[in-house]
Design an enzyme around this catalytic site. Sequence first.
Site, PDB file in Angstrom:
ATOM      1  N   LEU A  16     -13.833  23.591  69.725  1.00 35.76           N
ATOM      2  CA  LEU A  16     -13.969  24.524  70.840  1.00 35.76           C
ATOM      3  C   LEU A  16     -14.768  25.695  70.303  1.00 35.76           C
ATOM      4  CD1 LEU A  16     -10.376  24.571  72.419  1.00 35.76           C
ATOM      5  CD2 LEU A  16     -12.456  23.697  73.499  1.00 35.76           C
ATOM      6  N   ASP A  17     -15.747  26.184  71.064  1.00 33.58           N
ATOM      7  CA  ASP A  17     -16.544  27.286  70.556  1.00 33.58           C
ATOM      8  C   ASP A  17     -15.736  28.586  70.540  1.00 33.58           C
ATOM      9  OD1 ASP A  17     -16.792  28.609  73.101  1.00 33.58           O
ATOM     10  OD2 ASP A  17     -18.368  27.226  73.647  1.00 33.58           O
ATOM     11  N   LYS A  18     -16.298  29.610  69.948  1.00 33.91           N
ATOM     12  CA  LYS A  18     -15.576  30.868  69.722  1.00 33.91           C
ATOM     13  C   LYS A  18     -15.015  31.451  71.004  1.00 33.91           C
ATOM     14  CE  LYS A  18     -16.195  35.578  67.952  1.00 33.91           C
ATOM     15  NZ  LYS A  18     -17.157  36.566  67.423  1.00 33.91           N
TER      16      LYS A  18
END
Length: 242
Positions: A109-111
């Site tokens: 999952l991206d930031k």
Amino acid sequence: MMNTAPRHGLARVLSKHGVCSRTQAAQWILAGRVSVDGSVVRNPEFPVVIGRHRVDVDGQALDGAPRIYLMLNKPRGLVTTAKDEHGRDTVYRCFDGTTLPWLAPVGRLDKASEGLLLFSNDPAWAARITDPRHGLDKTYHVQVDTVPTPALLQALHAGLEDDGEWLVAKQVEMLRAGGRNAWLEIVLDEGRNRQIRRLLAAHDVGVLRLVRVRVGELPLGGLAKGAWRLLTAAEVSALGGA
């Protein structure tokens, strides 16, 4: 008869077994914590034949390491990596103070994204989950900065090409809408990098929040932000197709 069994570097063998990252494996080997067939080896590239050589870490057989499977409710603002070159907080902050062994994230999952993130030290299980042929749907709740029209929802489902990749949502549904924004439920059956954000941006729609709420039949449920729990044996089997 010529021996054709494949040989792998010792550090790679440790990382492939899921006990640590490859970088950490090299550090352990240089520190004298790893032995092969009873002899300490300090060369991370020392050739090993899996299944023929006995590899021990701190005196414990590599094949004896317990397999761990867990889910984390990832908070926004953490990066999905073991160590960030820019010094940003990582998802491993959520495991501070625990006695868990090394675990690798299963997918990413991206930031700026939140929600269900899987971890394990079982590389074969992780590979089955991330293999597109395995067909695990991933469900997201996405808050957008507009109230989509039916035509926009249909366009998201129809898909488009972006930077040489085909981006498409398997399913799109409006959950609720306010005056200026709305929540959508978007289901993906493949994991392209930042797929939902790119797909929406192509239609001039901004993402306010993005939360993964389900992987396959495993829901995020009521797990608190930043909390984690071990998966049940039934959940492990269902996700991994065992």
